[in-house]
Write a protein that holds these residues in place. Sequence first.
Motif, PDB file in Angstrom:
ATOM      1  N   VAL A 800       0.807  -1.193  -0.075  1.00 27.75           N
ATOM      2  CA  VAL A 800      -0.086   0.078  -0.061  1.00 27.75           C
ATOM      3  C   VAL A 800       0.898   1.300   0.135  1.00 27.75           C
ATOM      4  O   VAL A 800       0.453   2.316  -0.596  1.00 27.75           O
ATOM      5  CB  VAL A 800      -0.877  -0.135   1.256  1.00 27.75           C
ATOM      6  N   ALA A 801       2.143   1.335   0.557  1.00 29.26           N
ATOM      7  CA  ALA A 801       2.852   2.261   0.611  1.00 29.26           C
ATOM      8  C   ALA A 801       3.350   2.953  -0.623  1.00 29.26           C
ATOM      9  O   ALA A 801       3.359   4.225  -1.000  1.00 29.26           O
ATOM     10  CB  ALA A 801       4.130   2.163   1.532  1.00 29.26           C
ATOM     11  N   ASP A 802       3.820   1.783  -1.587  1.00 32.23           N
ATOM     12  CA  ASP A 802       4.243   1.903  -2.727  1.00 32.23           C
ATOM     13  C   ASP A 802       2.894   2.426  -3.762  1.00 32.23           C
ATOM     14  O   ASP A 802       3.270   3.140  -4.435  1.00 32.23           O
ATOM     15  CB  ASP A 802       4.702   0.311  -3.187  1.00 32.23           C
ATOM     16  N   TRP A 803       2.188   1.986  -3.441  1.00 30.34           N
ATOM     17  CA  TRP A 803       0.628   2.556  -4.216  1.00 30.34           C
ATOM     18  C   TRP A 803       0.625   3.729  -4.076  1.00 30.34           C
ATOM     19  O   TRP A 803       0.195   4.329  -4.936  1.00 30.34           O
ATOM     20  CB  TRP A 803      -0.534   1.138  -3.606  1.00 30.34           C
ATOM     21  N   SER A 804       0.428   4.297  -2.735  1.00 30.87           N
ATOM     22  CA  SER A 804       0.170   5.618  -2.543  1.00 30.87           C
ATOM     23  C   SER A 804       1.235   6.664  -2.810  1.00 30.87           C
ATOM     24  O   SER A 804       0.813   7.721  -3.455  1.00 30.87           O
ATOM     25  CB  SER A 804       0.010   5.930  -0.884  1.00 30.87           C
ATOM     26  N   ARG A 805       2.649   6.110  -3.026  1.00 29.29           N
ATOM     27  CA  ARG A 805       3.665   6.835  -3.404  1.00 29.29           C
ATOM     28  C   ARG A 805       3.515   7.149  -5.062  1.00 29.29           C
ATOM     29  O   ARG A 805       3.887   8.144  -5.719  1.00 29.29           O
ATOM     30  CB  ARG A 805       4.856   6.357  -3.261  1.00 29.29           C
ATOM     31  N   ASN A 806       3.060   6.190  -5.881  1.00 27.73           N
ATOM     32  CA  ASN A 806       2.982   6.314  -7.094  1.00 27.73           C
ATOM     33  C   ASN A 806       1.460   6.462  -7.579  1.00 27.73           C
ATOM     34  O   ASN A 806       0.889   5.961  -8.577  1.00 27.73           O
ATOM     35  CB  ASN A 806       3.379   5.083  -7.602  1.00 27.73           C
ATOM     36  N   THR A 807       0.616   7.508  -6.935  1.00 22.92           N
ATOM     37  CA  THR A 807      -0.705   7.562  -7.183  1.00 22.92           C
ATOM     38  C   THR A 807      -0.800   9.249  -7.479  1.00 22.92           C
ATOM     39  O   THR A 807      -0.009  10.176  -6.853  1.00 22.92           O
ATOM     40  CB  THR A 807      -1.595   7.434  -6.100  1.00 22.92           C
ATOM     41  N   GLU A 808      -1.330   9.726  -8.828  1.00 25.39           N
ATOM     42  CA  GLU A 808      -1.331  10.999  -9.200  1.00 25.39           C
ATOM     43  C   GLU A 808      -3.137  11.299  -8.705  1.00 25.39           C
ATOM     44  O   GLU A 808      -4.104  10.381  -8.640  1.00 25.39           O
ATOM     45  CB  GLU A 808      -1.164  11.228 -10.460  1.00 25.39           C
ATOM     46  N   ASP A 814      -5.691  16.364  -4.115  1.00 25.62           N
ATOM     47  CA  ASP A 814      -4.361  16.374  -4.004  1.00 25.62           C
ATOM     48  C   ASP A 814      -4.139  15.481  -2.928  1.00 25.62           C
ATOM     49  O   ASP A 814      -5.072  15.223  -2.026  1.00 25.62           O
ATOM     50  CB  ASP A 814      -3.755  17.836  -3.727  1.00 25.62           C
ATOM     51  N   GLN A 815      -2.940  15.228  -2.336  1.00 21.94           N
ATOM     52  CA  GLN A 815      -2.554  14.087  -1.298  1.00 21.94           C
ATOM     53  C   GLN A 815      -2.742  14.667   0.142  1.00 21.94           C
ATOM     54  O   GLN A 815      -2.914  13.843   0.951  1.00 21.94           O
ATOM     55  CB  GLN A 815      -1.060  13.554  -1.396  1.00 21.94           C
ATOM     56  N   ASP A 816      -3.124  16.084  -0.036  1.00 24.05           N
ATOM     57  CA  ASP A 816      -3.324  16.554   1.540  1.00 24.05           C
ATOM     58  C   ASP A 816      -4.773  16.757   1.742  1.00 24.05           C
ATOM     59  O   ASP A 816      -5.089  17.071   2.836  1.00 24.05           O
ATOM     60  CB  ASP A 816      -2.506  17.949   1.764  1.00 24.05           C
ATOM     61  N   TRP A 822      -8.404  10.032   4.263  1.00 24.11           N
ATOM     62  CA  TRP A 822      -9.363   8.826   4.691  1.00 24.11           C
ATOM     63  C   TRP A 822      -9.209   7.659   3.396  1.00 24.11           C
ATOM     64  O   TRP A 822      -9.400   6.491   3.955  1.00 24.11           O
ATOM     65  CB  TRP A 822     -10.798   9.386   4.671  1.00 24.11           C
ATOM     66  N   PHE A 823      -9.207   7.993   2.255  1.00 29.13           N
ATOM     67  CA  PHE A 823      -9.158   6.973   1.290  1.00 29.13           C
ATOM     68  C   PHE A 823      -7.939   6.019   1.724  1.00 29.13           C
ATOM     69  O   PHE A 823      -8.160   4.697   1.719  1.00 29.13           O
ATOM     70  CB  PHE A 823      -8.916   7.434  -0.231  1.00 29.13           C
ATOM     71  N   TRP A 824      -6.749   6.412   1.957  1.00 28.58           N
ATOM     72  CA  TRP A 824      -5.668   5.628   2.283  1.00 28.58           C
ATOM     73  C   TRP A 824      -5.881   4.809   3.502  1.00 28.58           C
ATOM     74  O   TRP A 824      -5.261   3.855   3.674  1.00 28.58           O
ATOM     75  CB  TRP A 824      -4.235   6.310   2.152  1.00 28.58           C
ATOM     76  N   GLU A 825      -6.402   5.519   4.327  1.00 26.32           N
ATOM     77  CA  GLU A 825      -6.523   4.786   5.705  1.00 26.32           C
ATOM     78  C   GLU A 825      -7.730   3.897   5.461  1.00 26.32           C
ATOM     79  O   GLU A 825      -7.339   2.553   6.108  1.00 26.32           O
ATOM     80  CB  GLU A 825      -7.300   5.899   6.563  1.00 26.32           C
ATOM     81  N   VAL A 826      -8.582   3.643   4.643  1.00 28.82           N
ATOM     82  CA  VAL A 826      -9.519   2.789   4.256  1.00 28.82           C
ATOM     83  C   VAL A 826      -8.762   1.576   3.699  1.00 28.82           C
ATOM     84  O   VAL A 826      -9.075   0.300   3.923  1.00 28.82           O
ATOM     85  CB  VAL A 826     -10.652   3.422   3.485  1.00 28.82           C
ATOM     86  N   TYR A 892     -16.873  12.097  -0.669  1.00 30.15           N
ATOM     87  CA  TYR A 892     -17.919  11.978   0.538  1.00 30.15           C
ATOM     88  C   TYR A 892     -17.716  12.551   1.684  1.00 30.15           C
ATOM     89  O   TYR A 892     -16.432  13.031   1.995  1.00 30.15           O
ATOM     90  CB  TYR A 892     -17.676  10.661   0.650  1.00 30.15           C
ATOM     91  N   PRO A 893     -18.662  12.954   2.428  1.00 31.71           N
ATOM     92  CA  PRO A 893     -18.668  13.671   3.577  1.00 31.71           C
ATOM     93  C   PRO A 893     -18.013  13.261   4.799  1.00 31.71           C
ATOM     94  O   PRO A 893     -17.289  13.938   5.914  1.00 31.71           O
ATOM     95  CB  PRO A 893     -20.026  14.388   4.002  1.00 31.71           C
ATOM     96  N   THR A 894     -17.754  11.649   4.877  1.00 28.27           N
ATOM     97  CA  THR A 894     -17.215  11.311   6.157  1.00 28.27           C
ATOM     98  C   THR A 894     -16.333   9.940   5.544  1.00 28.27           C
ATOM     99  O   THR A 894     -16.698   9.539   4.656  1.00 28.27           O
ATOM    100  CB  THR A 894     -18.118  10.808   7.150  1.00 28.27           C
ATOM    101  N   LYS A 895     -15.563   9.576   6.440  1.00 34.30           N
ATOM    102  CA  LYS A 895     -14.595   8.329   6.230  1.00 34.30           C
ATOM    103  C   LYS A 895     -15.551   7.091   6.120  1.00 34.30           C
ATOM    104  O   LYS A 895     -15.466   6.378   5.163  1.00 34.30           O
ATOM    105  CB  LYS A 895     -13.561   8.156   7.030  1.00 34.30           C
ATOM    106  N   GLU A 896     -16.456   7.161   7.053  1.00 32.26           N
ATOM    107  CA  GLU A 896     -17.405   5.852   7.202  1.00 32.26           C
ATOM    108  C   GLU A 896     -18.341   5.732   5.767  1.00 32.26           C
ATOM    109  O   GLU A 896     -18.501   4.592   5.392  1.00 32.26           O
ATOM    110  CB  GLU A 896     -18.179   6.062   8.414  1.00 32.26           C
ATOM    111  N   ILE A 897     -18.747   7.061   5.366  1.00 31.31           N
ATOM    112  CA  ILE A 897     -19.699   6.737   4.068  1.00 31.31           C
ATOM    113  C   ILE A 897     -18.606   6.277   3.057  1.00 31.31           C
ATOM    114  O   ILE A 897     -18.911   5.408   2.143  1.00 31.31           O
ATOM    115  CB  ILE A 897     -20.293   8.113   3.822  1.00 31.31           C
ATOM    116  N   LEU A 898     -17.400   6.920   2.882  1.00 33.48           N
ATOM    117  CA  LEU A 898     -16.591   6.650   1.943  1.00 33.48           C
ATOM    118  C   LEU A 898     -16.330   4.849   1.835  1.00 33.48           C
ATOM    119  O   LEU A 898     -16.285   4.218   0.736  1.00 33.48           O
ATOM    120  CB  LEU A 898     -15.300   7.476   2.097  1.00 33.48           C
ATOM    121  N   ARG A 899     -16.051   4.526   3.048  1.00 31.82           N
ATOM    122  CA  ARG A 899     -15.778   3.095   3.159  1.00 31.82           C
ATOM    123  C   ARG A 899     -16.978   2.293   2.625  1.00 31.82           C
ATOM    124  O   ARG A 899     -16.623   1.386   2.000  1.00 31.82           O
ATOM    125  CB  ARG A 899     -15.253   2.550   4.630  1.00 31.82           C
TER     126      ARG A 899
END
Length: 916
Positions: A800-808, A814-816, A822-826, A892-899
Motif C-alpha cells: 500500500v505504501a508503494d501504491w500511495s507513493r505512485n498515485t496521481e 491532492d494528497q493533502d 481517508w481513502f488511504w486509511e480505508v 464523501y462527507p465522512t470516512k465511514e460513508i466513503l468506506r
Amino acid sequence: MERAMEQLNVQLSRLTRSLRRARTVELPEDNETAVYTLMPMVMADQHRSVAELLMNSKFDVNYAFGRVKRSLLHIAANCGSVECLVLLLKKGANPNYQDISGCTPLHLAARNGQKKCMGRLLEYCADVNICNNEGLTAIHWLAVNGRTELLHDLVQHVSNVDVEDAMGQTALHVACQNGHKTTVLCLLDSGADINRPNVSGATPLYFACSHGQRDTAQILLSRGARYLPDRNGVTPLDLCVQGGYGETCEVLIQHHGRLFQTLIQMTQNEDIKESMLRQVLEHVSQQSESHYQKILTSLAEVATTNGHKLLSLSSNYEAQMKSLLRIVRMFCHVFRLGPSSPNNGNDMGYNGNKTPRSQVFKVRQGQGARRRDPASVRETRVSEQTKHSLQEPLELLWHSLDEWLVLISAELERNRSDPAAGADIASLLLKQPLPEVVMETGGTYAQGEDVISMTANRLSAVIQAFYMCCSCQMPQGMTSPRFIEFVCKHDEVLKCFVTRNPTIIFNHFHFLLECPELMSRFMHIIKAQPFKDRCEWFYEHLLAGQPDSDMVHRPVNENDILLVHRDSIFQSSCEVVSKSSNEKLKQGIAVRFHGEEGMGQGVVREWFDILSNEIINPDYALFTQSADGTTFQPNSNSSVNPDHLNYFRFAGQILGLALYHRQLVNIYFTRSFYKHILGIPVNYQDVASIDPEYAKNLQWILDNDISDLGLELTFSVETDVFGAMEEVPLKPGGMSILVTQDNKAEYVQLVTELRMTRAIQPQINAFLQGFHTFIPPSLIQLFDEYELELLLSGMPEIDVADWSRNTEYTSGYDQDEPIIQWFWEVVHSLTQEERVLLLQFVTGSSRVPHGGFAYLMGGSGLQKFTIAAVPYTANLLPTSSTCINMLKLPEYPTKEILRDRLLVALHCGSYGYTMA
C-alpha cells in the motif's frame, strides 16, 4: 586275483542295495535329526524309502517337532501322502495326537480335502469329535471349505453335528457364512439345528445374511429357519442393508412380508449408509412392477410425513431436513430406474446402468423364474398414469409448501402497503411477528422472531426436495417447467429468503446451477456474496462424489504417471494428458520428468508453472500479447499452426486441471478472454486490451452525435487476414447499411464482437471444450472475470505504501485533502482480497507490474493510478476508467460513508452498474 574279485562283488552288492533303498546312509539315531531326514520323503509320499529307513530303527513315529509340535502323521495328512500315512499308522502313529494348536491329523486332512487320508485315519479310530484350541472339529473344517463329498463320509462317524467352537458356532454357521449350499443341505439332512444361536445370539440365517449369501438364506428359510436378532438386537435384514445385499433382502421379504415396511423405515436411519440402502432398494424394485410401485409409494409417504414434520416449527430442523432429503434422494434414484422414466433426453428404454429396462422387468430363468409362475415371465411396463400416481403422496407436501409461501407473500405485501413500514426490500426484511394463521399450524416461536427467520431454512429444504422430485421426471439436463413456474410464482419470497440468509443458496438452491433461466433471477444476490464463500461452494460441488485423496495421486502402476520430457514439455504433456483418463486426472496427478526420479506436489507445481509459460510461447502461435504487454489473447491467425485447435483444447484442459486441483498458473489473460470462459458478453471497453486507440474511437462514436459528421461508416470493417486486408460485413448486407445516430450502439457492439469474439471463435470453442472437461460451465459462472483471474493466478501481494507513493490526483484532489487521507486509511484497513478487488476495479487487472506501481500500464503506455474528484450526491458509488487507471471518487462527507460506498462498489464488481 580271487581276493580282488571278492571285494568288487561286495562293493557292487552294497551299491545295488543302496540304490534300491534310495539312500546312502542309515537313519540317524536321534529323533531330531531323523525326523528332518524323513520329512521330505513323507511329503513326497516315498513310502518305500520311509519303510526302509524305519526298518530296525528306534525312531519314535509320534515324535513332535518344530514350533507347532507336529508329528510325521500330521505332515502326511496335510500333504495327502496316503501311503506314508498308512505306513506310519501301522508303525503305531497316534491318529489323535494334537499339535500345539490342538489340531489332529484328521483336522489337517479335512481342512485340505484329503479324502483318502481321512478314510484311513477313520479306519484307525481317529476321533472326529476332538476340538482344536479354538473349538473347531473336523466337520468345521469341511464346512468352512465346502467339502460336501467328504462331509457325507464324515457325518456317519459324528455323534453331534452341532458341536460348537469356542464362539459357539457350529459347522452349519460357518457353512452358511461361506455360502456352501450343498454343505448346508448335508448338515441339515444330518440333523443340524437350523436355529441354533452362537454365544452372541447369531443363528445360521444371521450368518448367511451377514455375508449376503442369498441362496443359503433361501435354503434356510424354506427349511423353517426363524427370523431372529442377535443379543444386540441386530437382525438379518439389518445386516443385508448394511452390506447392500439386495438379493438377500429380496429373499427375506419374500418369506416375511412385514419386513418390507421395516426396510422402508430404515431409510430414516442415519447410521445406515445411503449408498447401501440405494443398492438394496434398486434391486428389490427391479424384480417386478408391483415391487417398483410399492417402494416408490412407500418412500413418497415417508417423505411426505417427514416434510410435514420439517414444516412444523416445533420440530428439530437439522434432523428432519437431513431425513427428508435423504429419503427424496432415494426416491428419485429408484424412480429413474422405472421402465418409462426418461434418462438421457430421448432414450426412454434404458436405465442408468445402460441395461434395457425391458430386461430389468423381465423374470428370466435362473434369476428368480423358478420361484414364480412361468406365466409371469413377461415384460411389464409402468404406464405414464401409474408413474405420476407414484408421486401423489408428495403432492400433499408440495401443497403445504405452496400455502406457506403464499402466506409469507401476503405478509410481505401487508408490510409493503403499511405506510409506516416503507416500500423497500430492507423494510420487508425487518422482524415482523408471525400472523395468527401461522400459529394455528401447531408451531411455536420465540418472542420477536419473524416469519422469514422462522421458516426460510425449513421451506428452502422442502423446495430442494420439490426440485429433486421434479427433476427426476425430466430428461437429463432439462429443468422441469413446473418447477420454473413455481420459482417465478414465488420469486419475491425466495429472494427475501436468500437476501436474509445467503447460505440458503449454497445449502438448498442447487437448481440455480442447473437452470440458467433461474440463475439469472438470483445472480445479483449470488455475486454479492463474499468471494471466499463462493469459492468454498464452488469446490464443494466441483469435488462432490470424488473420493478424498491427496493432490498428488500415488498410482498403482506406471501407466498412471504422467511421464513428460523437459526438452519437449508442451508436446509430450499434450500427448500423455490426451491418453489419460479424465476421472483419474480428477482424482489426482502424478508427474515425473523423463530421466528424473522426483515426484510429489513440488514436481506437479513445477509442471503447471512451466506449462503455463509454454502455452503463451510465440513459437506455437496460440496467444498474442495485449497492448499492455502483460496479458494474452487468443491469436486470430493461430491456424498457421495446423494443430492449433488441438493445442487450444489442451491449454483449456491444463487450466481446468489447475483450477480443479487448486494449482496456480503463471499466466494472465485479457479481461475479454476471462469473459469468454465465463460466458459473459464482451463490450466495447474490452477492445482497449488489444487496440486502445480503436477503443477510444468507439467511445467517441458513443459519446457524440454523428448525424451530420459525414463519416459514411457502414456495418462492415476491414480486417487483416494473413497480411491481406479484407472487408467483412458485421451482419447480413452490412456493407450497404449506413451507421446512424440511431443504430450506432448496435454498430459498436457488433464491431466489438467481431474483434473480440468472432475472429477467434474456433479457438475459444476448442479452449472451452478442454476447460469444461474438468470445470462445469454452471459452476464457474459463480464468479466474474476479475475473480476468475484470482482463482487461476492467485492473490498478489500489494504494498500500500508503494501504491500511495505512485498515485496521481486530478479534478481538484491532492494528497493533502482529507478525503484522500481517508481513502488511504480505508485501503490500509482492507483485507488483501479487498485490495486486489480495488486494484482490479480501477485497472482491470489484479497484477502489480514488476518494479511496483511506478510501472503500471494503461491503454497507451505507462499510466499511474489516478484518483479524480466527482461531486457528491446521496448513495453515489465510485466508478472507474480502466483504460487510464482512474478511480472517480465522489467527495464523501465522512470516512465511514466513503468506506461503505467503496466496499459496495468492490463487491458488486462490474455487476449491477456500468463502470465509466
